[in-house]
Scaffold this motif. Structure first.
Motif: not given
Length: 229
Positions: A17, A91-92, A95, A167, A171, A177-178, A180
């Motif tokens: 990301v 979705s990433w 992000a 973030t 998302v 996927e998101t 982090t």
């Protein structure tokens, strides 16, 4: 220190990301920094203030603005989805977009300071020898400002690694996927008995940020020595 699958997934996603956020925002950052460093025009102070808004606004506010602007039903997001089938939400990519917006002011500021340190007489000399704008930019200006440009990239990368509020608002917190490192830590803190895992992720985040800041400081000093000859 061996990483668990959960920690490794969060780490790799964070690096992905942050890398994408910096890569896609860098050309825009250079362009905006050059305008602020080299141009004088009405509204320059307002543009500068708008660019630096993410530094002072709560990240949740930035995430909300991104949601109403680029969400599936957002002003721009709905059009992107209808015409291209593309969506930032859940979705990433979203992000990375949120991280890029939050880190953008740091990148622009570092690059702008580096451009302002470049002697404009060198650019003028290149133009008198027949070099066009783009040739001067890529052969004179950017090479001389390169250490500052790298410092801006490193700072933006470090800030992207630590992004949380925008973030999770934009998302959500989706595993793989998101989610982090900051979102993974938040999940672990909310999970009974997972304090040890949260502490491990905290150490990883501190180490990554410390390495990035040390690299940025080294690049800044290298830039000063280079400009002084």
């Amino acid at each position: 220190m061996m990483l668990s699958q959960y920690e490794l997934e969060a780490l790799l996603l964070s690096l992905k990301v942050a890398g994408v956020a910096v890569a896609f925002s860098l050309p825009v950052g250079i362009f905006v920094a050059w305008i602020l460093a080299r141009c004088q025009f009405p509204g320059k102070a307002l543009l500068d203030s708008v660019i630096h808004l993410p530094l002072v606004l709560p990240p949740v506010v930035i995430g909300y603005l991104l949601l109403i602007g680029f969400g599936r039903k957002g002003i721009i997001g709905e059009w992107l989805y209808q015409w291209f089938g593309f969506s930032f939400t859940f979705s990433w990519r979203g992000a990375a977009f949120a991280s890029a917006v939050i880190a953008f002011p740091l990148m622009v500021r570092a690059i702008r300071l580096a451009l302002e340190a470049v002697d404009t007489k060198l650019e003028q000399a290149a133009r008198t020898l027949g070099a066009g704008f783009w040739r001067v930019l890529f052969t004179v200006t950017l090479p001389l400002a390169f250490p500052g440009l790298l410092a801006g990239v490193v700072l933006a990368f470090a800030r992207s690694l630590g992004e949380f509020g925008a973030t999770i608002t934009f998302v959500s917190n989706i595993p793989g996927e998101t989610r982090t490192i900051p979102l993974a830590m938040y999940t672990l803190i909310e999970t009974p008995g997972a304090e040890g895992d949260a502490a491990r992720l905290c150490i990883i985040a501190i180490l990554l940020s410390l390495i990035s800041l040390l690299m940025s400081e080294w690049l800044a000093r290298w830039s000063q020595r280079r400009l002084k000859g």
